[in-house]
Motif scaffolding. Sequence first.
Motif, PDB file in Angstrom:
ATOM      1  N   SER A 103     -13.139  28.894  64.679  1.00 14.09           N
ATOM      2  CA  SER A 103     -13.020  29.025  63.465  1.00 14.09           C
ATOM      3  C   SER A 103     -14.285  28.866  62.866  1.00 14.09           C
ATOM      4  O   SER A 103     -14.559  29.118  61.548  1.00 14.09           O
ATOM      5  CB  SER A 103     -11.862  28.124  62.912  1.00 14.09           C
ATOM      6  N   TYR A 104     -15.138  28.365  63.547  1.00 15.53           N
ATOM      7  CA  TYR A 104     -16.592  28.012  62.849  1.00 15.53           C
ATOM      8  C   TYR A 104     -17.527  29.137  63.265  1.00 15.53           C
ATOM      9  O   TYR A 104     -18.543  29.088  62.766  1.00 15.53           O
ATOM     10  CB  TYR A 104     -17.102  26.823  63.394  1.00 15.53           C
ATOM     11  N   SER A 123      -7.533  24.426  46.081  1.00 19.87           N
ATOM     12  CA  SER A 123      -6.629  23.561  46.457  1.00 19.87           C
ATOM     13  C   SER A 123      -6.182  22.227  45.802  1.00 19.87           C
ATOM     14  O   SER A 123      -5.083  22.159  45.501  1.00 19.87           O
ATOM     15  CB  SER A 123      -6.675  23.060  48.013  1.00 19.87           C
ATOM     16  N   ARG A 128      -5.979  24.580  58.640  1.00 25.44           N
ATOM     17  CA  ARG A 128      -5.025  25.793  59.098  1.00 25.44           C
ATOM     18  C   ARG A 128      -5.342  25.951  60.695  1.00 25.44           C
ATOM     19  O   ARG A 128      -4.737  26.264  61.529  1.00 25.44           O
ATOM     20  CB  ARG A 128      -5.581  26.927  58.559  1.00 25.44           C
ATOM     21  N   ARG A 129      -6.634  26.185  60.850  1.00 29.51           N
ATOM     22  CA  ARG A 129      -7.178  26.386  62.387  1.00 29.51           C
ATOM     23  C   ARG A 129      -6.861  25.388  63.366  1.00 29.51           C
ATOM     24  O   ARG A 129      -6.248  25.558  64.367  1.00 29.51           O
ATOM     25  CB  ARG A 129      -8.548  26.554  62.333  1.00 29.51           C
ATOM     26  N   THR A 149     -13.475  26.058  46.944  1.00 25.12           N
ATOM     27  CA  THR A 149     -13.339  24.475  47.405  1.00 25.12           C
ATOM     28  C   THR A 149     -12.474  23.771  46.457  1.00 25.12           C
ATOM     29  O   THR A 149     -12.257  23.035  46.706  1.00 25.12           O
ATOM     30  CB  THR A 149     -14.743  24.110  47.472  1.00 25.12           C
ATOM     31  N   LYS A 195     -17.313  30.866  46.412  1.00 28.86           N
ATOM     32  CA  LYS A 195     -17.185  29.696  47.510  1.00 28.86           C
ATOM     33  C   LYS A 195     -16.893  28.572  46.601  1.00 28.86           C
ATOM     34  O   LYS A 195     -16.107  27.706  47.335  1.00 28.86           O
ATOM     35  CB  LYS A 195     -18.355  29.820  48.330  1.00 28.86           C
ATOM     36  N   LYS A 234      -4.730  26.673  52.386  1.00 29.60           N
ATOM     37  CA  LYS A 234      -6.333  27.100  51.760  1.00 29.60           C
ATOM     38  C   LYS A 234      -7.386  26.160  52.410  1.00 29.60           C
ATOM     39  O   LYS A 234      -8.499  26.670  52.008  1.00 29.60           O
ATOM     40  CB  LYS A 234      -6.198  26.554  49.950  1.00 29.60           C
ATOM     41  N   THR A 235      -6.941  25.645  53.187  1.00 33.22           N
ATOM     42  CA  THR A 235      -8.345  24.651  54.027  1.00 33.22           C
ATOM     43  C   THR A 235      -8.490  25.271  55.485  1.00 33.22           C
ATOM     44  O   THR A 235      -7.491  25.116  56.325  1.00 33.22           O
ATOM     45  CB  THR A 235      -7.908  23.030  53.972  1.00 33.22           C
ATOM     46  N   LYS A 236      -9.546  25.845  55.388  1.00 28.32           N
ATOM     47  CA  LYS A 236      -9.780  26.477  56.971  1.00 28.32           C
ATOM     48  C   LYS A 236      -9.602  25.577  57.990  1.00 28.32           C
ATOM     49  O   LYS A 236      -9.068  25.990  59.240  1.00 28.32           O
ATOM     50  CB  LYS A 236     -10.962  27.402  56.848  1.00 28.32           C
ATOM     51  N   GLN A 237     -10.344  24.267  57.892  1.00 31.14           N
ATOM     52  CA  GLN A 237     -10.268  23.580  59.105  1.00 31.14           C
ATOM     53  C   GLN A 237      -8.927  23.058  59.387  1.00 31.14           C
ATOM     54  O   GLN A 237      -8.633  23.124  60.618  1.00 31.14           O
ATOM     55  CB  GLN A 237     -11.374  22.294  58.910  1.00 31.14           C
TER      56      GLN A 237
END
Length: 323
Positions: free
Chosen positions: A322-323, A247, A305-306, A244, A240, A300-303
Amino acid sequence: MMLPIPNNSHYMPPTFVLIGIPGLKDGAVSTSIVFCALYILAILGNGTILYVIKTEESLHTPMFFFLSMLAINDIAFSSSTVPKTLGIFWLNDGVIDATSCLVQMFFVHCLSVIESGILASMAYDRFMAICSPLRYHSVLTASLLEKIAFAILVRAIMVISPIPVLVGQLQYCSDNIVVHSYCDHMAVVNVACGDKQLDSVYGLVVSLSITGFDLFFIGLSYTMILRSIFKMPSKDARHKAVGTCGSHICVIISAYLPGIFSFVTYRFGRKTIPHNVHIFLANIYILVPAFLNPIIYGVKTKQIRRRVLCILTQNPKAFLLSY
């Protein structure tokens, strides 16, 4: 194409003529289309990043503050050169007045220094997030972020401001042809016929010192980050933590690699590498990172992308899920 130049060789010519990328007649159309497409995608991508960060409160964190700075800088950086370059390709309009040339020169190099400072600040952000997670928000306050942004801007202005001033004081004789697609510092200096040593040395010192300091700071930050990662007890935590930083590492590579290669070949490889390659690489150095950065962070950044998926599908629940 020659334009009238004042008799006094101590003055700059009233205009310069940018010739674009020499020796590219056969591929001019395809190259211009690629440049235009990359520029449009860079504007759209970075604009989307800014919109997503501005409209989603959960992204109002130090990491995304620096990402917003990077997106704004990428838009300004590419916009400082690409429109004129496309004008040369499509309209054969390479004429630029001397003042505009110096202004463009200032913004191109100033924005380059700002980008380097932002990348170094993002490395510090990742260092705090991984090495001191409990102190992350207490240290990286809004006040500190504003001071960092101000320092990045002031540093760039201070080190770059002398460059157009020095170029404006050079002697110009009977030539106003700039062998480049924009007013690059050394490309304009090469037009002058007087003593160019001070300009060359100052440009070299600024490039080496700024890039060297920022890369050293980034390297130091990631050395400490790696030490912290190796000390983590579980494999999932290490994975993890590396994720982070992924990116940012990709952005560093896309920004510094073409820039350093362009700088080294322009300064030290002019006899072995064709001049049109130098100019092409200089354009790639500006365009490609601006195009890639939104993609890298979007993937690469989930927030992000969602959130983009939510906007595209007009489905507010997509972001919450997404959370």
